[in-house]
Design an enzyme around this catalytic site. Sequence first.
Site, PDB file in Angstrom:
ATOM      1  N   GLY A 157       0.784  -1.225   0.000  1.00 32.80           N
ATOM      2  CA  GLY A 157       0.000   0.000   0.000  1.00 32.80           C
ATOM      3  C   GLY A 157       0.814   1.271   0.000  1.00 32.80           C
ATOM      4  CG  HIS A 158       4.035   3.845   1.931  1.00 33.23           C
ATOM      5  ND1 HIS A 158       5.327   4.253   1.742  1.00 33.23           N
ATOM      6  CD2 HIS A 158       3.394   4.890   2.480  1.00 33.23           C
ATOM      7  CE1 HIS A 158       5.481   5.491   2.186  1.00 33.23           C
ATOM      8  NE2 HIS A 158       4.318   5.891   2.641  1.00 33.23           N
ATOM      9  CG  PHE A 159       2.961   5.167  -2.499  1.00 33.84           C
ATOM     10  CD1 PHE A 159       1.787   5.566  -1.894  1.00 33.84           C
ATOM     11  CD2 PHE A 159       4.136   5.793  -2.127  1.00 33.84           C
ATOM     12  CE1 PHE A 159       1.778   6.605  -0.961  1.00 33.84           C
ATOM     13  CE2 PHE A 159       4.132   6.824  -1.191  1.00 33.84           C
ATOM     14  CZ  PHE A 159       2.963   7.237  -0.602  1.00 33.84           C
ATOM     15  CB  VAL A 219       8.418   5.194  -0.987  1.00 34.41           C
ATOM     16  CG1 VAL A 219       9.272   6.077  -0.088  1.00 34.41           C
ATOM     17  CG2 VAL A 219       8.496   5.670  -2.432  1.00 34.41           C
TER      18      VAL A 219
END
Length: 161
Positions: free
Chosen positions: A64-66, A71
């Site tokens: 989810g990041h990203f 990152v």
Amino acid sequence: MDQNTDPNAAAPAGTVAPYDIARIMQAIPHRFPFLLVDRVVEIVPNVSAVGIKNVSINENFFQGHFPQHPVFPGVLIIESMAQTAAVLVVETLGPSAQGKLVYFMTVDSAKFRKPVVPGDQMRVHVVKEKQRGNIWRFNAEAKVDGKVVAEATYAAMILDK
């Protein structure tokens, strides 16, 4: 410590032997998925420590990041700094650290200079700034390929579990 230094070489004078993952897990209570230091390659008790975090695409937060541009989250860089400092505290206190935990109190002057991405090896350089009673203050820099990617000053309190 130079990035090309053999991590299995004898520790320089005034330092202690490196901490592998098993020794880190004996020193601090963090576990997967929140254990964010893989090795501590240099410790000068009561002075400084250098920890390593190998950043892998397999870590769950990258979902989810990203997803299209993974990152390493900045707050987890700060947590990696704190865990490296916790190992320094445990090594400094020795047997009197048994049964104690290192709790974050403040984070000041955090700056993120460059993204950390999968495949990077982050080296976390922690220096004890001062200690008063059970409160310790640290300065830290996270580096990738010798370049500073993040820095912060923070404090922690040492308490019984």
